[in-house]
Design an enzyme around this catalytic site. Structure first.
Site, short mmCIF file in Angstrom:
data_model
loop_
_atom_site.label_atom_id
_atom_site.label_comp_id
_atom_site.label_asym_id
_atom_site.label_seq_id
_atom_site.Cartn_x
_atom_site.Cartn_y
_atom_site.Cartn_z
N GLY A 1 0.82 -1.21 0.00
CA GLY A 1 0.00 0.00 0.00
C GLY A 1 0.85 1.26 0.00
NE ARG B 1 7.12 -4.10 25.64
CZ ARG B 1 6.43 -4.21 26.77
NH1 ARG B 1 5.23 -4.76 26.75
NH2 ARG B 1 6.93 -3.76 27.90
CB ILE B 2 10.31 -5.13 18.56
CG1 ILE B 2 11.21 -3.94 18.22
CG2 ILE B 2 10.10 -6.02 17.35
CD1 ILE B 2 10.66 -3.00 17.18
CG ASN C 1 6.78 -11.10 14.47
OD1 ASN C 1 7.94 -11.46 14.34
ND2 ASN C 1 5.76 -11.83 14.01
CE LYS D 1 10.65 -15.06 9.30
NZ LYS D 1 10.29 -16.50 9.22
CB THR D 2 6.80 -8.98 10.88
OG1 THR D 2 6.48 -8.72 12.26
CG2 THR D 2 6.30 -10.35 10.51
N GLY E 1 5.44 2.17 16.45
CA GLY E 1 5.24 2.00 15.01
C GLY E 1 6.54 2.04 14.24
N GLY F 1 6.48 1.26 10.47
CA GLY F 1 6.25 1.18 9.03
C GLY F 1 6.92 2.26 8.23
CD GLU F 2 4.06 6.24 7.48
OE1 GLU F 2 3.84 7.03 6.57
OE2 GLU F 2 3.41 6.17 8.53
#
Length: 754
Positions: free
Chosen positions: A252, A645-646, A648, A650-651, A718, A720-721
């Site tokens: 996306g 805090r992470i 996952n 891996k992702t 977060g 993602g960015e």
């Protein structure tokens, strides 16, 4: 003064923080996952768009006779025969469905043309090949009107933007211009970034099916809830009669966060023909009808004393919008927060053009703003003869430099220290052009990454069954980042059950409204709902246990208990959920959390006055530059992140690397070329718009110094960015070190170095 209580060191929980495989991985790897263009219905027809070839004007004639004569063509819809959609109306902070519209154009309801590429007709046929062939036979005649499409030529007409409740464009502290003039050492630089377009692996596609006045839409959407509200308004259908299904989204990055013409016209075509209709955009169609990143021109001026302490920071920008919508990007956002300076001036201006509306693109504003800021900081280091890391560390703020708010975490010093050691920064010869690998020039660069953190409303239900299985339901979106897996991990920990016993339902507007997958907000937003719903489930289970004779939980409060081993336990014993529900004669308990927009707006405004919270990172880049051709290759990359805090590991690492890859594209190759005479995109394909490929990307090493944010759900901020921010600057700074040349105009192509 508000203070933050620091979180205690986090004990490793059974699932949160682990590297867990995506729960949808098998379905995607084996082809079982069905995307929007892979749902079949009896009588399915296919649609193709006819695009305008002028930037602004009126349609004087449309000849669709040749298209209609093609065997297999069902209908050709134009402004002369298409059913009208309802006007959209205005949105606002409480109702964002109107703001989710890519443009404000009433497609096929007017003879007006607003941008080069606007759909002016839709051909519906029995096969996609027939539809596309016939679309090429539609002849449109225009009365062209004067248009403004040249961003560079319009720079003198830029208009200052005003601060709003949603976005702050300006800030001023002290007298930055005077401080700059008086500074013993200063730099004053101009930077430009080009327009960019979206190239998700899955092009935009819509499958629309009407059953009477009920509508089903298969759509790769980053915001299912907003899309349903939008469709309800445009087609005059109650929201409950519309179902949007988006279980899988093939990428996306912001481009699927708004409603673009292809979606609406597929729904319109299905209503007009009485057939299920699928419309899949070609790659060129995505460029013509889906917005991308605005171009920008930026000025960054920095003043400092001889020791490198900043005395002035000025960052101004010009971006574009469109006459038909779009919002300017917050380009100076990072400059508001990253560096302590007694005098700061931030100004953003805008230009309105006759082009398709710009839209969100991974880290809008911050991605291109950090390129300018971090390049200027690096250039100041060169002028001072100072290590660029030491310069940054000398100017880290204790509180927000502009507003004085408390910083929820301060970890950049640790990130720089750790990254410099792991990357081997000490081996860097500080002289420009002094490092070689054979005949190739070697350069090392560094830059800071920054992206603000927030949460959006998210409604969630959690159901615990007597057999110990758990179902989490939320209409969130999965774009490949492992969103459902993360929420399963959180629910498993909150209820103390095995991960394999948790099922997450998502991607469906019939589920409780989820937040948009944008702004790096989805994980934290949904986590807040999951945690709250799990707490309600445990409270109800305890209430049931108290009514069961002989239960070891009787007389205990929820605060005394721990969820583990499939039940509630205390130091002296415990009881499984299965035993409690069976004894109580219940097959399940369920809790719902409903979150509204009004509460979100009020909470956001309150938090903005108190805190500054963000994900940060430090990027280290090493390049090789051919001294004859000036070809630049990224040879080595290391990033150290603080993304709270992470959930996952891996992702999360995958997301971080993906951001870096996209940033390398921003730095070295990507640019949309717009003809300044007619506003037409001249490179609307991956053969001419160059994204990084495997051979362009080295191994990307990522590390984490993440500290949970005590003001965010589960400490998540977060990821993602933030990964793309600062990347272009790290590359540019490495090129500067290798060649001695500062390139301020992206992308960094051969001609700018020769």
């Amino acid at each position: 003064m508000t203070t933050i209580t620091r979180a205690e060191p986090v004990t490793r929980t059974p699932y949160v923080g682990r590297a867990v495989d995506r729960i949808d991985g098998t379905a995607k790897a084996t082809g079982q996952a069905r995307f929007a263009a892979e749902h079949h219905y009896p009588g399915l027809a296919h649609a193709a768009l006819v695009h305008s070839t002028v930037a602004r004007g009126r349609i004087t004639a449309i000849d669709a006779s040749a298209a209609r004569a093609v065997p297999g063509v069902i209908e050709v819809l134009t402004h002369e025969n298409a059913p009208a959609m309802k006007p959209l109306g205005k949105g606002g902070p409480i109702d964002l469905s109107a703001m989710a519209s890519g443009t404000n154009v009433d497609y096929l309801a007017t003879d007006e043309v607003h941008w080069n590429g606007q759909p002016v007709a839709v051909v519906v046929a029995e096969t996609p090949e027939t539809a596309r062939y016939a679309a090429g036979l539609v002849k449109v005649t225009y009365q062209e009107l004067p248009s403004v499409v040249d961003f560079a030529a319009e720079l003198p007409n830029a208009v200052p933007l005003k601060n709003s409740m949603i976005m702050e464009h300006n800030a001023e502290k002290g007298d930055a211009e005077s401080a700059l003039a008086a500074a013993p050492v200063s730099v004053d630089l101009t930077f430009t970034t080009p327009p960019l377009n979206h190239n998700a692996i899955e092009p935009h596609a819509t499958t629309a099916v009407w059953d009477g006045d009920k509508l089903t839409v298969h759509e790769p959407s980053q915001c299912i809830a907003f899309l349903r509200k939008h469709l309800a308004k445009r087609f005059g259908v109650p929201e409950p009669d519309i179902r949007v299904l988006s279980p899988y989204v093939g990428g996306g990055f912001g481009g699927k966060g708004s409603v673009w013409p292809g979606t609406l016209l597929a729904v319109l075509a299905a209503r007009a023909t009485g057939r299920p209709v699928r419309l899949v955009l070609t790659r060129e169609g995505v460029y013509r009808t889906v917005g991308g990143r605005t171009p920008s021109t930026q000025r960054v001026a920095l003043g400092a004393d001889e020791q490198g302490r900043l005395t002035a920071l000025i960052h101004t920008s010009v971006a574009r919008t469109s006459r038909i919508g779009g919002a300017p990007e917050p380009i100076t956002s990072a400059s508001r927060h990253l560096y302590a300076a007694p005098n700061i001036l931030l100004r953003e201006s805008g230009i309105t053009l006759d082009l398709l509306s710009p839209t969100f693109m991974r880290a809008p504003g911050e991605a291109i703003g950090t390129f300018a800021l971090e390049s200027a900081v690096d250039e100041l280091a060169w002028k001072l003869g100072m290590d660029p890391i030491e310069l940054r560390l000398a100017n880290l703020p204790e509180r927000d430099p502009v507003g004085g708010q408390q910083l929820t975490r301060r970890t950049l010093r640790q990130a720089y220290t750790k990254g410099a050691e792991l990357f081997g920064w000490r081996r860097r010869d500080p002289r420009a052009g002094a490092m070689r690998d054979g005949r190739l020039l070697v350069g090392m660069g560094v830059a800071t990454a920054y992206h603000p953190a927030m949460i959006l409303p998210a409604s969630v239900t959690v159901r615990l069954h007597a057999d110990g299985t758990v179902v989490v339901r939320c209409g969130m979106q999965e774009m490949g980042m492992g969103a459902a897996t993360a929420q399963a991990q959180i629910a498993a920990d909150e209820l103390g059950v095995p991960l394999e016993s948790v099922r997450v339902e998502y991607g469906d507007s019939d589920l409780p409204d989820g937040p948009m997958a944008g702004g790096s907000v989805q994980t934290a937003s949904v986590a807040a709902g999951v945690i709250a719903a799990c707490a309600k489930v445990k409270k109800e289970v305890l209430a049931l246990a108290r009514r069961v004779p002989g239960s070891p939980l009787r007389g205990h409060r929820l605060d005394d208990l721990h969820a583990r081993d499939g039940g509630l336990h205390h130091a002296g014993g415990g009881q499984t959920y299965a035993d409690i529900l069976t004894a109580a004669g219940r097959d399940h308990v369920e809790a719902a959390i409903k979150s509204g927009m009004l509460g979100f707006v009020l909470r956001t405004l309150r938090d903005r006055r108190r805190y500054v919270k963000a994900a940060t990172a430090v990027h280290f880049c090493e390049v090789r530059v051919d001294p004859d051709t000036m070809e630049v290759r990224v040879a080595r990359w290391l990033s150290v992140f603080d993304a709270g805090r992470i959930v996952n590991a891996k992702t999360a690492a995958s997301q971080m690397r993906g951001g870096v890859v996209m940033g390398i594209g921003l730095a070295l190759s990507e640019q949309t070329l717009v003809d300044p005479r007619n506003g037409r995109i001249v490179n609307p394909s991956l053969s001419e718009y160059h994204v990084p490929v495997h051979a362009d990307i080295p191994r990307i090493e990522v590390h984490d110094v993440g500290v949970p944010d005590p003001t965010m759900p589960l400490g998540v901020v977060g990821i993602g960015e933030v990964g793309i921010t600062g990347v272009a600057a790290a590359v540019a700074n490495a090129v500067r070190h290798a060649t001695g040349k500062r390139v301020g105009d992206l992308p960094i192509t051969l001609d700018k170095l020769l």
